[in-house]
Design a protein around this motif. Structure first.
Motif, PDB file in Angstrom:
ATOM      1  N   LEU A  24      -8.753 -42.363 -37.167  1.00  0.00           N
ATOM      2  CA  LEU A  24      -9.436 -42.185 -38.442  1.00  0.00           C
ATOM      3  C   LEU A  24     -10.452 -41.044 -38.435  1.00  0.00           C
ATOM      4  O   LEU A  24     -10.500 -40.253 -39.388  1.00  0.00           O
ATOM      5  CB  LEU A  24     -10.110 -43.497 -38.853  1.00  0.00           C
ATOM      6  CG  LEU A  24      -9.194 -44.542 -39.497  1.00  0.00           C
ATOM      7  CD1 LEU A  24      -9.961 -45.820 -39.783  1.00  0.00           C
ATOM      8  CD2 LEU A  24      -8.606 -43.999 -40.798  1.00  0.00           C
ATOM      9  N   PRO A  25     -11.305 -40.910 -37.400  1.00  0.00           N
ATOM     10  CA  PRO A  25     -12.237 -39.773 -37.411  1.00  0.00           C
ATOM     11  C   PRO A  25     -11.524 -38.424 -37.485  1.00  0.00           C
ATOM     12  O   PRO A  25     -12.008 -37.499 -38.150  1.00  0.00           O
ATOM     13  CB  PRO A  25     -13.002 -39.933 -36.081  1.00  0.00           C
ATOM     14  CG  PRO A  25     -12.897 -41.373 -35.755  1.00  0.00           C
ATOM     15  CD  PRO A  25     -11.561 -41.792 -36.236  1.00  0.00           C
TER      16      PRO A  25
ATOM     17  N   VAL B  89      -6.490 -37.494 -29.528  1.00  0.00           N
ATOM     18  CA  VAL B  89      -5.228 -37.975 -30.128  1.00  0.00           C
ATOM     19  C   VAL B  89      -4.138 -36.926 -30.011  1.00  0.00           C
ATOM     20  O   VAL B  89      -3.270 -36.830 -30.870  1.00  0.00           O
ATOM     21  CB  VAL B  89      -5.453 -38.360 -31.609  1.00  0.00           C
ATOM     22  CG1 VAL B  89      -6.349 -39.569 -31.722  1.00  0.00           C
ATOM     23  CG2 VAL B  89      -6.058 -37.194 -32.384  1.00  0.00           C
ATOM     24  N   SER B  90      -4.183 -36.140 -28.974  1.00  0.00           N
ATOM     25  CA  SER B  90      -3.214 -35.049 -28.840  1.00  0.00           C
ATOM     26  C   SER B  90      -1.791 -35.558 -28.644  1.00  0.00           C
ATOM     27  O   SER B  90      -0.833 -34.796 -28.834  1.00  0.00           O
ATOM     28  CB  SER B  90      -3.614 -34.152 -27.662  1.00  0.00           C
ATOM     29  OG  SER B  90      -3.676 -34.918 -26.463  1.00  0.00           O
ATOM     30  N   GLN B  91      -1.627 -36.830 -28.294  1.00  0.00           N
ATOM     31  CA  GLN B  91      -0.283 -37.336 -28.037  1.00  0.00           C
ATOM     32  C   GLN B  91       0.473 -37.665 -29.318  1.00  0.00           C
ATOM     33  O   GLN B  91       1.680 -37.930 -29.273  1.00  0.00           O
ATOM     34  CB  GLN B  91      -0.330 -38.585 -27.155  1.00  0.00           C
ATOM     35  CG  GLN B  91      -0.918 -39.820 -27.812  1.00  0.00           C
ATOM     36  CD  GLN B  91      -2.424 -39.877 -27.669  1.00  0.00           C
ATOM     37  OE1 GLN B  91      -3.067 -38.849 -27.475  1.00  0.00           O
ATOM     38  NE2 GLN B  91      -2.977 -41.075 -27.745  1.00  0.00           N
TER      39      GLN B  91
ATOM     40  N   MET C  50     -12.060 -35.878 -40.526  1.00  0.00           N
ATOM     41  CA  MET C  50     -12.505 -34.489 -40.308  1.00  0.00           C
ATOM     42  C   MET C  50     -11.507 -33.491 -40.883  1.00  0.00           C
ATOM     43  O   MET C  50     -11.899 -32.478 -41.475  1.00  0.00           O
ATOM     44  CB  MET C  50     -12.695 -34.237 -38.804  1.00  0.00           C
ATOM     45  CG  MET C  50     -13.909 -34.927 -38.214  1.00  0.00           C
ATOM     46  SD  MET C  50     -15.471 -34.344 -38.914  1.00  0.00           S
ATOM     47  CE  MET C  50     -15.510 -32.675 -38.290  1.00  0.00           C
ATOM     48  N   TYR C  51     -10.229 -33.773 -40.735  1.00  0.00           N
ATOM     49  CA  TYR C  51      -9.223 -32.860 -41.284  1.00  0.00           C
ATOM     50  C   TYR C  51      -9.258 -32.890 -42.812  1.00  0.00           C
ATOM     51  O   TYR C  51      -9.100 -31.847 -43.466  1.00  0.00           O
ATOM     52  CB  TYR C  51      -7.836 -33.251 -40.788  1.00  0.00           C
ATOM     53  CG  TYR C  51      -6.808 -32.162 -41.012  1.00  0.00           C
ATOM     54  CD1 TYR C  51      -6.737 -31.068 -40.155  1.00  0.00           C
ATOM     55  CD2 TYR C  51      -5.918 -32.223 -42.074  1.00  0.00           C
ATOM     56  CE1 TYR C  51      -5.806 -30.065 -40.356  1.00  0.00           C
ATOM     57  CE2 TYR C  51      -4.988 -31.229 -42.290  1.00  0.00           C
ATOM     58  CZ  TYR C  51      -4.927 -30.146 -41.430  1.00  0.00           C
ATOM     59  OH  TYR C  51      -4.010 -29.146 -41.639  1.00  0.00           O
ATOM     60  N   SER C  52      -9.477 -34.088 -43.380  1.00  0.00           N
ATOM     61  CA  SER C  52      -9.637 -34.175 -44.832  1.00  0.00           C
ATOM     62  C   SER C  52     -10.883 -33.421 -45.288  1.00  0.00           C
ATOM     63  O   SER C  52     -10.875 -32.733 -46.319  1.00  0.00           O
ATOM     64  CB  SER C  52      -9.725 -35.642 -45.249  1.00  0.00           C
ATOM     65  OG  SER C  52      -9.969 -35.754 -46.633  1.00  0.00           O
TER      66      SER C  52
END
Length: 700
Positions: free
Chosen positions: A136-137, A172-174, A141-143
């Protein structure tokens, strides 16, 4: 001698063969026996004799052994016979115990499987929540980055990109969505660079266009400031002159600084390819513009009005409440489906405390009773109460984020709770009451349940007050008017009780099988009627838990409906003939109805109020039993008439049915004087009744 010699020679040989047969493996017996046949001609016979002697010896030994152990064997058999009965009992007990263990284990297995499934679901939910909390973070942040790009806040967007790359993306790179975001960042940076370069060029071009005016204005302001300081220097002493000298140099230093900045800006314009210089210059210019342009008003957060945003949030809150109402409608339906509509049994103090902790119930009389005992309500009542509180929590969770006052939140919660009670719970209750499988006992329990739920509403108001800290005595506080929900449900259940009770009476009446042409009554009431009265007695025992007026109304309604049904049975158009014996049999049944009414099946009736339900039938039957037509015709229409409740149409209809029967039964007895007189009397009364009925119709 030769034979004896041969015999002597073969005996040891036979003993050897017998020892081999007794001691060797069965696979070697064949060759041993073959050696017997291969020897002398009489060897076989002698071997058989030797074998018989050996067998007899063994038999004697076995017999001795058996004789020695016979008594022990007999004792063992006797013991076994004694044990067999106990063994049978033990077998039955073991079988029964095994069955009970199996039955008990089924429920344990089901509950264990449910627990395992719930644990798996809980673990999966926990895993999903953890992953979502991790993701979610990044998504927020992307939003935020997208919003900054849309709002043309490019500097903030670049800072957000750095945070995403350095802090959030490695976590969350995976995930695939993260890879897509990472691939999209270079393009966003290129867009920012192009847009910023265009803005920079426009800004520098604007400076060049107005450079002469800007310079002229700057020179005038510098000259005015210099002249002002010179004048002050002349008016002050030498001490202050030194200070003025220092201050007089400040404009020159500022000019140098501004000139230096001008050269720096030109250098930056010439070195546009230098990314670091470009970013620093861009940030500085945008900050200056922000200070000049974005001067927020006193009634704004970041300089933009937010009233429409709050209006949107209120609309979302209304939609959220609608969603909650739909969800809780399903919850209430499930609770009603799972309820057994029986009082809650409790066998210990612990169980009593568990129920009290879920539902605010107070009854000193019940507390004094010994265990086991029962609560008056069924299991659905505490479950409904808990779910209403859960709904209030769910509604509060959304309202807390609206930054409203405690009074407004209190008003929102009370309005939402009122909607839950008056619309959702009310609809579920009414649907439950109208279901075909809900019988009289269940309807009685529903009325009791709604009474306790209504009493618990004041605790719900206290519950909301404790959450919001807004006293109920406040002028603008919304009250929980959902109490009407339970009153309406009770009225609906009461009406359904009256309807179902009358339906049961109709079912019993349909079983009536009168012989309308019988010459003499049976001497006892009809079986269907006695069954009906026993049913009414048992059901009115259940009604003792209802409010007094409800039970009295149900009892009066049942007696009136029974009286009407019996009257309709007499006046049925398909019934063509009725004998006096049938009337007498019918009178026995009505007497049982009157006895039932006088036995006070439901307490609270005054005098013979309940017996009056059968007064029309009683006067009609008395008229036919006594055959007092002269009194009836003479006193008709008088307030003190003995047969005031007998309608002439009703009497005429019944008398005509009896007249037809009298004719049929007296075909061969028409020459008897009594029968002829009775027939004439019936015909005379029929004529008088017809004239009375015709006179009534003309008068009307």
């Amino acid at each position: 001698m030769a034979e004896s010699g041969e015999g002597l020679g073969t005996v040891p040989e036979h003993e050897r063969i017998l020892q081999e047969i007794q001691s060797t493996d069965t696979a070697c017996v064949g060759p041993t026996l073959r050696s017997v046949y291969d020897d002398q001609p009489n060897a076989h016979k002698k071997f058989m004799e030797k074998l018989d002697a050996c067998i007899r010896n063994h038999d004697k030994e076995i017999e001795k052994m058996c004789n020695f152990h016979h008594q022990g064997f007999v004792d063992a058999i006797t013991e076994l016979l004694k044990v067999r009965a106990d063994a049978e009992k033990l077998k039955v007990q073991v079988t029964d115990t095994n069955r009970r263990f199996q039955d008990a284990g089924k429920e344990v297995i089901v509950q264990t499987e449910d627990i395992i499934r719930c644990r798996i679901q809980q673990r999966n939910i926990t895993t999903v929540v953890e992953k979502l909390q991790l993701c979610l973070p990044v998504l927020e942040m992307y939003s935020k980055l997208k919003e900054q790009m849309s709002a043309k806040r490019y500097y903030s967007a670049l800072k957000t990109m750095e945070q995403l790359e350095n802090v959030y993306f490695p976590r969350v790179s995976q995930y695939r969505f993260c890879q897509l975001m990472i691939e999209n960042l270079p393009k966003l940076r290129e867009d920012i660079k192009e847009i910023s370069m265009s803005d920079l060029k426009d800004f520098l071009e604007s400076i060049r266009k107005h450079s002469d005016k800007i310079g002229e204005t700057a020179m005038k302001q510098a000259q005015q400031q210099k002249t002002f300081h010179i004048t002050l220097q002349k008016q002050n002493n030498v001490k202050f002159g030194k200070n003025m000298y220092v201050n007089d140099r400040i404009p020159e230093e500022r000019d140098e600084i501004e000139l230096k900045h001008g050269f720096e800006e030109e250098d930056e314009n010439e070195e546009e390819g230098d990314e670091e210089t470009f970013e620093n210059y861009y940030r500085k210019q945008r900050k200056k513009q922000a200070r000049l342009v974005l001067q927020p008003q006193s009634n704004m957060g970041y300089g933009f009005p937010v009233n429409r945003l709050f209006d949107l949030l209120f609309e979302i809150r209304d939609q959220y409440n609608e969603t909650l109402l739909k969800k809780w409608a399903g919850v209430f339906r499930d609770i009603f489906e799972e309820d057994n509509y029986s009082p809650i049994p409790i066998v210990s103090e612990e169980e009593y405390k568990v129920v009290i902790s879920k539902f605010p119930f107070q009854d000193p009389d019940l507390e004094k009773q010994p265990f086991p005992k029962k609560f008056p309500m069924s299991q659905s009542v505490p479950h409904i109460y808990i779910q209403v509180k859960e709904f209030i929590y769910a509604s509060l969770k959304f309202s807390e984020s609206l930054h409203r006052s405690s009074t407004e939140i209190d008003d929102m919660l009370r309005k939402s709770t009122n909607l839950l009670l008056t619309r959702t719970l009310s609809s579920c209750l009414l649907n439950l009451i109208r279901k075909p499988h809900i019988g009289l006992t269940e309807l009685v329990q529903i009325i009791i349940n709604t009474t306790h739920l209504e009493q618990a509403c004041k605790y719900l108001e206290d519950f909301i007050t404790n959450i919001t800290n807004i006293s109920q005595e406040t002028v603008h506080t919304t009250r929980l008017y959902g109490l009407s929900t339970f009153k309406d449900a009770r009225h609906a259940a009461e009406g359904e009780i009256y309807t179902k009770l009358n339906q049961k009476i109709d079912e019993f009446v349909q079983l009536a099988d009168y012989d309308w042409t019988m010459s003499e009554p049976d001497g006892r009431a009809s079986g269907y009627l006695m069954d009906l009265i026993n049913f009414l007695r048992s059901i009115f025992q259940v009604f003792t838990h209802l409010p007094g007026k409800v039970a009295q109304t149900a009892c009066m309604s049942a007696c009136q409906h029974l009286s009407t049904s019996l009257m309709q049975m007499l006046l049925d158009s398909e019934l063509k003939q009725i004998s006096m014996g049938a009337v007498q049999q019918f009178n026995l049944d009505v007497i049982q109805c009157e006895l039932f009414a006088s036995s006070e099946p439901v307490p609270g009736f005054q005098g013979d109020t309940l017996q009056l339900a059968f007064i029309d039938l009683r006067q009609l039957l008395d008229l036919f039993m006594v055959w007092d037509w002269s009194t009836y015709l003479a006193d008709y229409g008088q307030p003190a008439s003995k047969y005031l409740r007998v309608n002439p149409n009703t009497a005429l209809t019944l008398l005509e049915k009896m007249k037809d029967t009298s004719k049929k039964n007296n075909i061969f007895a028409q020459f008897r004087k009594n029968d002829r007189d009775k027939q004439k009397l019936i015909e005379t009364v029929v004529k008088q009744l017809r004239s009375l009925v015709n006179g009534m119709s003309q008068h009307t």
